[in-house]
Design a protein around this motif. Structure first.
Motif, short mmCIF file in Angstrom:
data_model
loop_
_atom_site.label_atom_id
_atom_site.label_comp_id
_atom_site.label_asym_id
_atom_site.label_seq_id
_atom_site.Cartn_x
_atom_site.Cartn_y
_atom_site.Cartn_z
N ALA A 144 -7.33 7.25 0.24
CA ALA A 144 -6.89 6.00 0.84
C ALA A 144 -5.79 6.29 1.84
CB ALA A 144 -6.36 5.05 -0.24
N SER A 145 -5.79 5.54 2.93
CA SER A 145 -4.72 5.70 3.91
C SER A 145 -3.66 4.62 3.75
CB SER A 145 -5.29 5.65 5.33
OG SER A 145 -5.89 4.39 5.56
N ALA A 146 -3.93 3.64 2.87
CA ALA A 146 -2.99 2.54 2.68
C ALA A 146 -3.18 1.93 1.30
CB ALA A 146 -3.20 1.48 3.74
N VAL A 147 -2.12 1.30 0.81
CA VAL A 147 -2.21 0.44 -0.36
C VAL A 147 -2.39 -0.96 0.21
CG1 VAL A 147 -1.02 -0.47 -2.40
CG2 VAL A 147 -0.69 1.93 -1.73
N PRO A 148 -3.57 -1.57 0.03
CA PRO A 148 -3.84 -2.86 0.67
C PRO A 148 -2.98 -3.99 0.08
CG PRO A 148 -5.64 -2.27 -0.79
CD PRO A 148 -4.69 -1.10 -0.77
N ASP A 149 -2.62 -4.93 0.93
CA ASP A 149 -1.80 -6.07 0.51
C ASP A 149 -2.68 -7.06 -0.26
OD1 ASP A 149 -0.02 -8.14 0.19
OD2 ASP A 149 0.60 -8.19 2.29
N PRO A 150 -2.36 -7.32 -1.54
CA PRO A 150 -3.18 -8.22 -2.34
C PRO A 150 -2.78 -9.69 -2.24
CG PRO A 150 -1.47 -7.33 -3.72
CD PRO A 150 -1.29 -6.70 -2.35
N TYR A 151 -1.73 -10.00 -1.47
CA TYR A 151 -1.10 -11.32 -1.50
C TYR A 151 -2.09 -12.47 -1.30
CZ TYR A 151 2.37 -14.95 -0.75
OH TYR A 151 3.13 -16.09 -0.84
N TYR A 152 -2.99 -12.36 -0.33
CA TYR A 152 -3.90 -13.46 -0.03
C TYR A 152 -5.26 -13.32 -0.72
CZ TYR A 152 -0.49 -14.86 3.42
OH TYR A 152 0.67 -15.26 4.04
#
Length: 159
Positions: A115-123
């Protein structure tokens, strides 16, 4: 640990790494904190969904409070671990030139996941918070293994 608002990803990463540091008996050698690149939620606890999902895995985020990243953080901490490219850009814009090498992505330390990022789960839905925990647990395990402070101390010499 740095994300945008310091209420989902970065406090989750702080809670996970703190638990791992404590489990390894390294709490006197490793300090963990988190911040957001934006001041949207300063003083607020982590998102209730992040807290709920973390608690199911044994991590207590309830005492954490959001704060904004400052230039001083780059001097206080050896590593400033960001969750994604936007966090990285914002952190680097604030970072003094001499400390730019301290800014890394947390996912650089993943052992199992690519993974290149920890995705934002907010929405998103609940699954997003579980995905964050999966990536963060993996990356924090890799980070802890890579830290010199986590290496066994050499035996003490006796006079």
């Amino acid at each position: 640990m740095v994300c945008m608002g310091n209420i989902c990803r970065s406090p989750t990463a702080q809670g996970v790494l703190q638990a791992m540091v404590q489990g390894a008996g390294l709490q006197g050698r490793i300090t963990v904190d988190s911040a957001g690149t934006h001041g949207y939620h300063v003083g607020l606890p982590p998102d209730a969904r992040a807290q709920r999902h973390a608690a199911r895995r044994g991590y207590d985020l309830s005492r954490l409070r959001a704060r904004q990243l400052t230039a001083r953080d780059f001097e206080r901490f050896d590593l400033v671990l960001v969750m994604d490219q936007a966090n990285e850009s914002a952190a680097l814009a604030l970072c003094p030139p001499a400390q730019r090498g301290r800014v890394l992505r947390l996912t650089d330390f993943c052992l199992r996941y690519q993974a290149s990022a920890v995705p934002d789960p907010y929405y998103g839905a609940a699954q997003g918070f579980e995905e964050v925990l999966d990536l963060v647990e993996d990356a924090c395990a890799g980070l802890l293994a890579a830290l010199p402070a986590a290496s066994p101390e050499p035996p003490k010499q006796h006079a």
